[in-house]
Design an enzyme around this catalytic site. Structure first.
Site, PDB file in Angstrom:
ATOM      1  N   TYR A 187       0.924  -1.111  -0.016  1.00 37.23           N
ATOM      2  CA  TYR A 187       0.123   0.125   0.027  1.00 37.23           C
ATOM      3  C   TYR A 187       1.042   1.305   0.143  1.00 37.23           C
ATOM      4  O   TYR A 187       1.580   1.442   1.083  1.00 37.23           O
ATOM      5  CB  TYR A 187      -0.749   0.267   1.223  1.00 37.23           C
ATOM      6  CG  TYR A 187      -2.181  -0.773   1.025  1.00 37.23           C
ATOM      7  CD1 TYR A 187      -3.434  -0.531   0.585  1.00 37.23           C
ATOM      8  CD2 TYR A 187      -2.043  -2.434   1.413  1.00 37.23           C
ATOM      9  CE1 TYR A 187      -4.427  -1.526   0.469  1.00 37.23           C
ATOM     10  CE2 TYR A 187      -2.889  -3.267   1.259  1.00 37.23           C
ATOM     11  CZ  TYR A 187      -4.207  -2.603   0.786  1.00 37.23           C
ATOM     12  OH  TYR A 187      -5.151  -3.804   0.850  1.00 37.23           O
ATOM     13  N   HIS A 236     -18.050  -2.298   2.992  1.00 39.24           N
ATOM     14  CA  HIS A 236     -16.659  -2.442   3.694  1.00 39.24           C
ATOM     15  C   HIS A 236     -16.822  -3.312   4.925  1.00 39.24           C
ATOM     16  O   HIS A 236     -17.550  -3.170   5.690  1.00 39.24           O
ATOM     17  CB  HIS A 236     -16.092  -1.032   4.077  1.00 39.24           C
ATOM     18  CG  HIS A 236     -14.787  -1.126   4.794  1.00 39.24           C
ATOM     19  ND1 HIS A 236     -13.662  -1.450   3.992  1.00 39.24           N
ATOM     20  CD2 HIS A 236     -14.465  -0.900   5.999  1.00 39.24           C
ATOM     21  CE1 HIS A 236     -12.589  -1.496   4.729  1.00 39.24           C
ATOM     22  NE2 HIS A 236     -13.026  -1.012   6.166  1.00 39.24           N
TER      23      HIS A 236
END
Length: 585
Positions: free
Chosen positions: A234, A416
């Site tokens: 990330y 999510h």
């Protein structure tokens, strides 16, 4: 089988058994015994406009899938580009990307002739020719870049061995045959090069709004990143709006992918930082690095989100997402997830997202509202569960207080959870009756999260309820999973995008903590092991010490199903509207 069609999946017109059996034998003969690849036939590549959606299947870019969706025909048309065809391939779908109990189209060669057929794999991974051939081959042609294979598949086929294509995430699987095989049954799927790609196959058929003449663009990219030689990275990059940048409306955004890295850039998000800070440090590096400044954690307001396979995102013509101007931070954080399973080294990348914006403000500001469960450890999942359900409520009392008389219109949604999430659904309830599904994903993956435009706008009126339910799997865990921000903790959230923007930013719930205390006392009454209920012991520690027998599991499920809830009906300032405890609907 969870991913296969059963007779109860969806009613559809099926021929009688005898007629169907005869038809199946005929189509199987065609599929198996007719040589379909006339490689001497040269042709131009099909037009890209015929297949508007595209995704690389494998990290080397050898397989590229394009497709279109025909809602009148209730079918998907696939175009598979094979850049380096050897002796065939497998392509198909399964519940969560496994090769067992999968629905497959198979192209194979015995070294002399090539064959195509619809197949399925059993629980051991053994391939079988399907008696009903539902992957319909439409053509095959050679082009300079490789072989194009075109085929069609109906959403629903009435075949119990077939995968039911529905809204939400689809786990696509592929395998490459590097040696000739003399029959379909001779293919050993455990010995071939294979992989997985997640997509939303059934894209909504949305009319693209007309864009204004004064539209400008802003490219937010991480410059010249050397992608780390590890499977998952990330990457965080801080960008800054110009000084004195006035209020604008974002009306569209699209991905900017460095050529050659299409298979490595998995998903990207642009976050706006909190306005309470005057400045944020510049940063360009891994998001999990110790060198990353802590203040970057205050950049959490989503402006744009893209995942592999997604197209450009358009706002409705009457609304735009505001950024810039008073009360809005100038600082943005770009986050890129690189997926590099082959551990390529030295690959440079400058990918990101291009925002399209206008100074001519549209009629409405768009807003983002959080639905689901509060981030709290009072909501927990026992270990060893295959499908544990938790539900969060945005109650009628909250929408009655917080929404305008004409209501709001939801046009997009981003579901999510963390790693244990398997399914997510939000439904709208009016007058005590479920009226409409806002967004549902029965094959949800925490590794594939994108903002999805809804097929139709959902109108939410004052007094409506929005109920979000998440299903979790903790079969690989030995202790309870509690709610929270950590990746091994859990969430259940639906970020809905709507207009006109209201003060309501968070409409979520959790079980009343007092009733959870009663649960721990009940556990102590019926079990030899003590769960300490003293104030100095945290709720996670109490859950970790519960002996997870059938009784304790069932009582916790009942508690979450029937106990009163604590309602969080919050303004953007984190001040609550005056709604607290409520009984469950």
């Amino acid at each position: 089988l969870p991913s296969m069609q059963t007779s109860g999946s969806k009613p559809c017109p099926c021929p009688s058994f005898k007629l169907r059996e005869v038809a199946s034998m005929y189509f199987t003969m065609i599929a198996v015994f007719l040589v379909i690849l006339v490689v001497a036939l040269q042709g131009s590549a099909p037009r890209g406009s015929d297949f508007p959606y595209k995704v690389p299947l494998d990290p080397r870019g050898l397989l590229e899938l394009s497709w279109n969706v025909s809602y009148p025909e209730q079918a998907v048309h696939f175009q598979l580009l094979i850049r380096d065809l050897q002796f065939g391939l497998l392509f198909g779908m399964s519940d969560r990307g496994e090769f067992e109990n999968a629905d497959l189209a198979v192209l194979w060669s015995d070294g002399h002739n090539s064959y195509f057929g619809d197949a399925w794999s059993d629980a051991e991974g053994q391939l079988h020719m399907d008696s009903q051939q539902d992957y319909q081959l439409l053509g095959a042609r050679r082009a300079p870049e490789g072989l194009y294979l075109l085929f069609r598949r109906a959403f629903s086929t009435c075949d119990p061995k077939d995968y039911l294509i529905e809204d939400g995430t689809v786990h696509l699987i592929y395998g490459i045959l590097e040696k000739p095989v003399h029959s379909l049954q001779a293919i050993n799927i455990s010995a071939i090069h294979r992989g997985l790609q997640r997509v939303q196959l059934l894209k909504p058929n949305i009319t693209i709004p007309e864009l204004p003449s004064d539209m400008k663009t802003m490219k937010i990219v991480a410059p010249d990143v050397v992608i780390p030689s590890q499977e998952t990275t990330y990457w965080c990059y801080m960008a800054e709006l110009p000084d004195g940048f006035p209020k604008h409306h974002i009306i569209m955004y699209e991905p900017v992918i460095t050529a050659g890295n299409e298979a490595l850039v998995h998903h990207m998000e642009v976050f706006q930082c909190a306005a309470e800070f005057d400045s944020f440090p510049h940063y360009n590096g891994p998001c999990d690095s110790k060198m990353k400044p802590d203040r970057l954690n205050y950049c959490r307001h989503v402006l744009a989100a893209w995942a592999m396979g997604a197209q450009a995102f358009y706002y409705p013509e009457e609304a735009g997402l505001a950024f810039g101007g008073p009360g809005s931070s100038r600082y943005l954080r770009l986050e890129i997830h690189y997926h590099n399973p082959l551990v390529f080294k030295g690959r440079h990348d400058s990918s990101g997202i291009r925002l399209y914006y206008t100074a001519t403000l549209r009629r409405y500001d768009a807003g983002i509202m959080e639905l689901g469960l509060v981030y709290t450890p009072v909501m927990a999942i026992p270990p060893g569960e295959d499908a544990f359900i938790l539900t969060g409520y945005c109650t009628d009392k909250c929408t009655q207080l917080a929404l305008p008389a004409a209501g709001i219109r939801i046009f997009a949604s981003q579901l999510h959870t963390h790693l244990a999430g398997r399914k997510v659904v939000t439904v709208l309830s009016r007058d005590g009756r479920e009226r409409q599904v806002v967004n549902a994903d029965g094959h949800y993956s925490p590794h594939f999260q994108e903002i999805r435009m809804l097929k139709e706008v959902v109108a939410v009126l004052p007094g409506d309820e929005l109920i979000t339910t998440c299903t979790y799997n903790t079969e690989d865990r030995s202790r309870a999973t509690v709610g929270g921000f950590g990746i091994l903790e859990e969430m259940c959230v639906n970020y809905v995008h709507y207009y006109p923007q209201t003060q309501l930013e968070l409409c979520k719930s959790a079980v009343d903590p007092g009733y959870l205390h009663r649960y721990f006392n009940l556990v102590n009454r019926f079990n030899d092991e003590e769960v300490c209920t003293c104030p100095q012991v945290s709720i996670p520690q109490q859950f970790f010490s519960v002996p997870w027998n059938t009784f304790n599991r069932d009582v916790l499920k009942s508690l979450y199903g029937f106990a009163p809830i604590s309602m969080h009906c919050n303004k953007s300032s984190a001040v609550r509207f005056p709604v607290r405890i409520a009984s469950q609907p």
